[in-house]
Design an enzyme around this catalytic site. Structure first.
Site, PDB file in Angstrom:
ATOM      1  N   GLN A 219     -13.441 -30.434 -26.924  1.00  0.00           N
ATOM      2  CA  GLN A 219     -14.433 -31.284 -26.264  1.00  0.00           C
ATOM      3  C   GLN A 219     -15.497 -31.748 -27.260  1.00  0.00           C
ATOM      4  OE1 GLN A 219     -14.374 -28.137 -22.738  1.00  0.00           O
ATOM      5  NE2 GLN A 219     -15.970 -29.661 -22.370  1.00  0.00           N
ATOM      6  N   GLU A 254     -15.523 -26.452 -25.455  1.00  0.00           N
ATOM      7  CA  GLU A 254     -16.765 -27.057 -25.947  1.00  0.00           C
ATOM      8  C   GLU A 254     -17.126 -26.464 -27.306  1.00  0.00           C
ATOM      9  OE1 GLU A 254     -20.121 -27.337 -23.236  1.00  0.00           O
ATOM     10  OE2 GLU A 254     -21.529 -27.598 -24.892  1.00  0.00           O
ATOM     11  N   ARG A 332     -29.571 -22.758 -17.586  1.00  0.00           N
ATOM     12  CA  ARG A 332     -29.103 -23.589 -16.480  1.00  0.00           C
ATOM     13  C   ARG A 332     -28.936 -22.763 -15.193  1.00  0.00           C
ATOM     14  NH1 ARG A 332     -27.200 -28.844 -15.422  1.00  0.00           N
ATOM     15  NH2 ARG A 332     -27.312 -29.676 -17.511  1.00  0.00           N
ATOM     16  N   THR A 463     -29.296 -29.605 -21.353  1.00  0.00           N
ATOM     17  CA  THR A 463     -30.611 -28.959 -21.418  1.00  0.00           C
ATOM     18  C   THR A 463     -31.112 -28.869 -22.863  1.00  0.00           C
ATOM     19  OG1 THR A 463     -29.566 -26.781 -21.420  1.00  0.00           O
ATOM     20  CG2 THR A 463     -30.287 -27.647 -19.283  1.00  0.00           C
ATOM     21  N   GLU A 733     -19.017 -31.780 -12.949  1.00  0.00           N
ATOM     22  CA  GLU A 733     -19.289 -30.385 -12.604  1.00  0.00           C
ATOM     23  C   GLU A 733     -19.836 -30.146 -11.198  1.00  0.00           C
ATOM     24  OE1 GLU A 733     -21.737 -30.325 -16.235  1.00  0.00           O
ATOM     25  OE2 GLU A 733     -21.023 -28.277 -16.460  1.00  0.00           O
TER      26      GLU A 733
END
Ligand code: MTE
Ligand code: HPA
Ligand code: MOS
Length: 796
Positions: A219, A254, A332, A463, A733
């Site tokens: 990703q 990721e 988060r 974030t 998501e």
């Protein structure tokens, strides 16, 4: 002649272009790879033809959770037929650390190991079989140390991978002290295996001058590129990473996909041969990080009506042995502990628990689901405490006018949540079904039904502020075909299709003219990961910017060449309007080329308005919120805990949809993945710290047979009030958290065993066994085993 379409008069202000809505629902394209996915023609890395001299990798792994390495003997490994190369940490030419943000993730372990499965050495052999068999022959001696395996132990020992962060608002202690009612309890939330269908894989091929090309399933190609350069000790520009598609990433690719690219590259450069590193499923499940477990403790004070007055939350993430992306994940989780509800007084603390287990990582929702589940648990328990329907508690506490500030200071100013919930309440027939279920449960002692409507409000933006940027490169060729490169990666979510639609729309041409090429680090540099659901927001807007730059050039050319005014030029429905004339797009483009107009441009976007001051724990981390709600109905056999999800109704806010079929596909997939996490997917670890769920035989992901019989998904079609790309909203998501409605419906069915006087604890995942125990707890409660209503929830 047709009248000029006024909305297509060129505007240099991209925000205005983006601010229009898409409105092409009838002729929207299908996913660019849909047919190839189904026929098997889509090429994944393992489908690429192999070179005759290609080598294959396997790694030797730690068998201890926490130990010093006393000695390593690899003689037998080296001597095994087919083995070409064996490397340990000291053979890595550049740096050993391959951490995404901080430090501690080592490509190969050195003097010590800190989880079972940690790679210690790597073998390159002429076949994967030879490599795999050879690694078994290593002789490694360990001196074991005490291991921390559970986040409760991390907290007790104050062992953290990063410092604790706290968000506060109002006067928590005063509000708690004066609250008429209180609940104090905790909830242990287990993690989740990504189970992307295509496992982790990379192929590296050496080029000239110590350069390397890496085909990755990642990703985040830019990070693979950076880390490959780091382990090789070469400049970043010498490494090229290409990603055409992934067979799913879900956050698991990721940060942790980079390790495979790095390992393959080191071995490729040493041996001057192409190298493939493909993890078999069992290695993948043991060696790569998962969704974090969270241990959430909560104390809530509320009124007799069920209005939340004060909340104190301690959220401990099981980060594993290193930081990886855990700072962002725990942040988060904290940002979503309110979910849809106004908390006038709150303290939310997030702990980054260190354990001697594999380092946990991003997973669809990125911490958010553990906050939302906490909020929804609290609501279910308040409802039983005050004797109301949980939906009334939800509506009472929902963000609305006068109750719009989050604990971290961002205003929820769009105010669509309550409307959306009410619309779904109506369309799903919630109230009538609630009455029917109550009547059913009254006369049915052994089979119980449960119902829950749960909302989600999910903050959109990374974030980490700097990641909120996107880049693109757009070319028009002389036949009118268009090629788009952008920094985002395709993992099935439909990003390439949406970006092609955006470029076609911005130019005013047919979608068929636009081709999105594979993602390459030499086309768009320094790209952010495709994550945080922001792929279309960032890359779509960058592509729009590039297309707009070229279109303005075309307009200026037309004005000069044809002597027309700016507003006499337009491109619509694949036709170029030039005052009284029209031209086909290819004809016009050819003319522009002959007149030496540049037909290529880069594009860039950075998200406006955002900023979070971590010291003050206040700010605006998100540009906007995506919203949704789901109603789930379940039926449970009280003798066995076995259950079925009989109906699900979803209403989800995607702003003005760019592609409603793709959006609905994302909502359906995310819901089922969330439901799997909360019902059947159970990770387990033995007392030594070894994961025992290492294959599909002992880890149950949902299949098509688990999709609810009645499954109604609708889009809440309302343009984003922020100037996002064509007023759409991110979708990847947020709907995962709609799966929480199933867990809450099960909790509701368990509460039926006590006539809803008590909402019994329910484990995550709520396997049939867990549901059985929860029902027993409710039954015992109503039999008078627990009478103190203040302490109506078990305290662990
Ligand atoms: N959909 C498919 N089919 N496969 C995936 O791996 N990943 C999800 C979501 N939807 C995923 C998916 C996750 S975790 C994210 S963050 C987003 O897609 C990323 O893509 P986007 O930003 O383009 O929506
Ligand atoms: N979401 C997903 N991935 C991320 C984020 C985020 O907020 N921040 C850094 N990586
Ligand atoms: Mo998604 S967890 O942000 O890759």
């Amino acid at each position: 002649m047709r009248k000029l379409p006024n909305d297509l008069t060129i505007q240099k202000d991209n925000a205005k272009v983006a601010g229009q809505t898409f409105n092409n629902k009838l002729k929207q394209p299908i996913h660019e790879s849909a047919k190839k996915h189904v026929t098997g023609e889509a090429i994944y890395i393992d489908d690429m033809p192999e070179w005759p001299n290609e080598l294959h990798v396997a790694t030797g792994k730690s068998t201890e959770a926490h130990a010093d390495i006393v000695s390593i003997n690899l003689e037998k490994v080296r001597a095994y037929p087919g083995v070409i190369d064996v490397i340990v940490q000291s053979d890595i030419p550049g740096e050993v650390d391959v951490s995404p943000v901080l430090s501690g993730d080592l490509l190969l372990a050195g003097d010590f190991v800190h989880y079972i499965g940690q790679p210690i050495f790597a073998v390159a052999a002429t076949s994967f079989r030879a490599a795999k068999q050879a690694v078994e022959l290593a002789e490694i001696e360990y001196k074991t140390r005490e291991a921390t395996l559970h986040p409760k132990e991390s907290l007790a020992r104050q062992e953290f991978v990063l410092p604790t962060h706290t968000i506060t608002c109002g006067d928590v202690s005063a509000a708690m002290a004066s609250a008429p009612r209180k609940i104090k309890s905790d909830l242990y939330i287990k993690g989740q295996e990504h189970f992307y269908l295509e496992g982790q894989i990379s192929v590296a091929t050496p080029t000239e001058d110590n350069g390397v090309v890496v085909y990755a399933s990642s990703q985040h190609p830019a990070e693979v590129q950076k880390l490959v350069a780091k382990v090789l000790g070469v400049p970043v520009g010498q490494v090229l990473v290409e990603v055409r598609r992934m067979g799913g990433g879900f956050g698991g690719k990721e940060s942790q996909a980079a390790v495979l690219g790095c390992m393959a590259a080191v071995l490729a450069i040493r041996n001057r041969r192409p190298v493939k590193y493909r993890m078999p499923r069992q290695d993948d499940m043991v060696q790569t990080g998962k969704r974090h477990d969270f241990w959430n403790s909560y104390e809530v004070g509320f009124s007799e009506e069920g209005e939340i007055l004060s909340a104190e939350y301690d959220m401990v993430g099981k980060c594993g042995c290193t930081a990886d992306l855990s700072d962002g994940v725990v942040d988060r989780a904290m940002f979503h502990a309110d979910n849809a509800y106004f908390l006038p007084n709150a303290r939310i603390s997030g702990y980054r628990g260190k354990t001697h287990t594999v380092s946990n990582t991003a997973f669809r929702g990125f911490g958010g689901p553990k906050g939302v589940l906490l909020a929804e648990t609290v609501v279910e328990e308040i409802a039983c405490s005050v004797g109301k329907d949980a939906l009334d508690i939800r509506k009472l506490n929902c963000y609305q006018d006068g109750k719009s500030k989050t604990p971290y200071g961002q205003e929820v100013d769009e105010n669509v949540l309550l409307t959306l919930m009410e619309e779904l309440e109506e369309s799903s027939g919630y109230r009538a079904r609630r009455s029917a279920i109550q009547a059913f449960n009254k006369q049915s002692p052994f089979v119980k039904k449960g119902l829950a409507l749960t909302p989600v409000k999910f903050g959109i933006s990374f974030t980490s502020k700097h990641l909120n940027q996107g880049g693109a490169l757009v070319h028009i060729y002389t036949d009118g075909s268009v090629h788009v490169s952008h920094g985002g990666t395709e993992m099935g979510q439909g990003l390439y299709t949406k970006v092609a639609q955006i470029v076609a729309k911005t130019f005013g041409i047919d979608y068929q003219r636009v081709n999105v090429g594979s993602t390459r680090t030499d086309k768009v540099p320094n790209a952010s990961p495709t994550a945080a659901s922001a792929g279309t927001d960032l890359n779509g807007m960058a592509a729009l910017d590039a297309a707009q730059t070229i279109k303005v050039r075309l307009q200026e050319f037309a004005m000069e060449h044809f002597g027309i005014a700016a507003e006499e030029f337009a491109i619509e429905d694949d036709t170029v309007f030039l005052a009284k004339e029209t031209m086909s797009f290819p004809e016009f483009v050819k003319l522009a080329y002959m007149n030496r107009v540049s037909l290529s441009s880069t594009g860039f976007y950075k998200t406006p308005k955002i900023g979070y001051d971590r010291k003050a724990a206040k700010g605006r981390p998100f540009l906007y919120y995506a919203n949704g709600a789901a109603v789930a109905e379940v039926v449970v056999d009280t003798f066995t805990g076995e259950y079925k999800v009989t109906q699900v109704d979803i209403l989800h806010d995607v702003g003005a949809s760019i592609n409603s079929d793709i959006d609905i596909g994302q909502i359906e997939g995310a819901f089922v993945q969330g439901m799997g996490w909360l019902t059947s997917e159970e990770l387990s670890w033995d007392e030594k710290g070894r994961i025992t769920t290492n294959s599909p035989a002992n880890y149950k992901i949902p299949t098509s047979a688990d999709v609810p019989e009645k499954f109604n998904v609708k889009l809440f079609d309302r343009a984003n009030s922020e100037e996002s790309v064509y007023r759409s909203k991110a979708v990847g998501e947020p709907p995962l958290m709609l799966g929480i409605s199933v867990w809450c419906a099960l909790k509701d069915a368990c509460a039926a065993m006590s006539d809803h006087t008590f909402s019994p604890p329910l484990s995550v995942p709520a396997t049939p066994e867990a549901v059985f125990y929860s029902m027993q707890a409710a039954k015992e409660f109503s039999a008078g085993a627990v009478l103190n209503s203040e302490k109506s929830v078990k305290i662990l």
